[in-house]
Write a protein that holds these residues in place. Structure first.
Motif, PDB file in Angstrom:
ATOM      1  N   THR A   5      -8.031   0.185   0.624  1.00  0.00           N
ATOM      2  CA  THR A   5      -8.953   0.403   1.731  1.00  0.00           C
ATOM      3  C   THR A   5      -8.263   1.310   2.748  1.00  0.00           C
ATOM      4  N   GLU A   6      -9.011   1.806   3.694  1.00  0.00           N
ATOM      5  CA  GLU A   6      -8.437   2.661   4.737  1.00  0.00           C
ATOM      6  C   GLU A   6      -7.376   1.906   5.531  1.00  0.00           C
ATOM      7  N   GLU A   7      -7.631   0.617   5.790  1.00  0.00           N
ATOM      8  CA  GLU A   7      -6.675  -0.195   6.549  1.00  0.00           C
ATOM      9  C   GLU A   7      -5.378  -0.384   5.736  1.00  0.00           C
ATOM     10  N   GLU A   8      -5.494  -0.632   4.418  1.00  0.00           N
ATOM     11  CA  GLU A   8      -4.315  -0.795   3.568  1.00  0.00           C
ATOM     12  C   GLU A   8      -3.508   0.497   3.494  1.00  0.00           C
ATOM     13  N   ALA A   9      -4.199   1.619   3.401  1.00  0.00           N
ATOM     14  CA  ALA A   9      -3.508   2.908   3.354  1.00  0.00           C
ATOM     15  C   ALA A   9      -2.780   3.174   4.663  1.00  0.00           C
ATOM     16  N   ASP A  10      -3.413   2.859   5.790  1.00  0.00           N
ATOM     17  CA  ASP A  10      -2.762   3.037   7.089  1.00  0.00           C
ATOM     18  C   ASP A  10      -1.542   2.137   7.222  1.00  0.00           C
ATOM     19  N   ALA A  11      -1.658   0.887   6.752  1.00  0.00           N
ATOM     20  CA  ALA A  11      -0.534  -0.050   6.822  1.00  0.00           C
ATOM     21  C   ALA A  11       0.629   0.426   5.954  1.00  0.00           C
ATOM     22  N   LEU A  12       0.324   0.924   4.762  1.00  0.00           N
ATOM     23  CA  LEU A  12       1.368   1.431   3.874  1.00  0.00           C
ATOM     24  C   LEU A  12       2.026   2.667   4.484  1.00  0.00           C
ATOM     25  N   ASP A  13       1.229   3.566   5.030  1.00  0.00           N
ATOM     26  CA  ASP A  13       1.768   4.753   5.679  1.00  0.00           C
ATOM     27  C   ASP A  13       2.681   4.369   6.840  1.00  0.00           C
ATOM     28  N   GLU A  14       2.244   3.413   7.635  1.00  0.00           N
ATOM     29  CA  GLU A  14       3.043   2.942   8.776  1.00  0.00           C
ATOM     30  C   GLU A  14       4.371   2.356   8.295  1.00  0.00           C
ATOM     31  N   GLU A  15       4.323   1.530   7.257  1.00  0.00           N
ATOM     32  CA  GLU A  15       5.546   0.903   6.736  1.00  0.00           C
ATOM     33  C   GLU A  15       6.511   1.947   6.184  1.00  0.00           C
ATOM     34  N   LEU A  16       6.006   2.884   5.397  1.00  0.00           N
ATOM     35  CA  LEU A  16       6.876   3.897   4.809  1.00  0.00           C
ATOM     36  C   LEU A  16       7.424   4.859   5.855  1.00  0.00           C
ATOM     37  N   THR A  17       6.669   5.099   6.899  1.00  0.00           N
ATOM     38  CA  THR A  17       7.113   6.001   7.959  1.00  0.00           C
ATOM     39  C   THR A  17       8.190   5.359   8.828  1.00  0.00           C
ATOM     40  N   ASN A  18       8.076   4.055   9.060  1.00  0.00           N
ATOM     41  CA  ASN A  18       8.957   3.382  10.017  1.00  0.00           C
ATOM     42  C   ASN A  18      10.124   2.627   9.379  1.00  0.00           C
ATOM     43  N   THR A  19      10.254   2.640   8.099  1.00  0.00           N
ATOM     44  CA  THR A  19      11.367   1.927   7.472  1.00  0.00           C
ATOM     45  C   THR A  19      12.312   2.913   6.803  1.00  0.00           C
ATOM     46  N   THR A  20      13.562   2.544   6.773  1.00  0.00           N
ATOM     47  CA  THR A  20      14.571   3.359   6.118  1.00  0.00           C
ATOM     48  C   THR A  20      14.766   2.830   4.707  1.00  0.00           C
ATOM     49  N   PRO A  21      14.725   3.697   3.709  1.00  0.00           N
ATOM     50  CA  PRO A  21      14.928   3.214   2.344  1.00  0.00           C
ATOM     51  C   PRO A  21      16.327   2.642   2.188  1.00  0.00           C
ATOM     52  N   ARG A  22      16.443   1.600   1.397  1.00  0.00           N
ATOM     53  CA  ARG A  22      17.743   0.993   1.120  1.00  0.00           C
ATOM     54  C   ARG A  22      18.313   1.624  -0.129  1.00  0.00           C
TER      55      ARG A  22
END
Length: 76
Positions: A5-22
């Motif tokens: 959904t649009e909300e899920e895509a926004d949440a995923l984008d937010e998470e990937l943008t704001n987290t540093t890969p380990r």
């Protein structure tokens, strides 16, 4: 196939943008493993395998496996 959904895509984008890969530096990456694999070969064999790998978009390990499989099949 399920779509986001649009909300899920926004949440995923937010998470990937704001987290540093380990990154686990205790394990060698694929490029180091491939180079170690090719280092045991003579330069001509390594060049051949890398040329085939690039031309066929396969890894050196896949090329070597294929060559071995062909030799086994030919000997049967």
């Amino acid at each position: 196939m399920a779509y986001m959904t649009e909300e899920e895509a926004d949440a995923l984008d937010e998470e990937l943008t704001n987290t540093t890969p380990r990154v686990d530096f205790s394990k060698p990456d694929i490029f180091i493993r491939q180079r170690e694999l090719l280092n045991v070969l003579n330069p001509a064999a390594a060049d051949y395998i890398m040329t085939r790998a690039l031309a066929t978009r396969q890894t050196p390990a896949q090329i070597i496996s294929r060559l071995i499989e062909e030799q086994i099949a030919a000997s049967l």
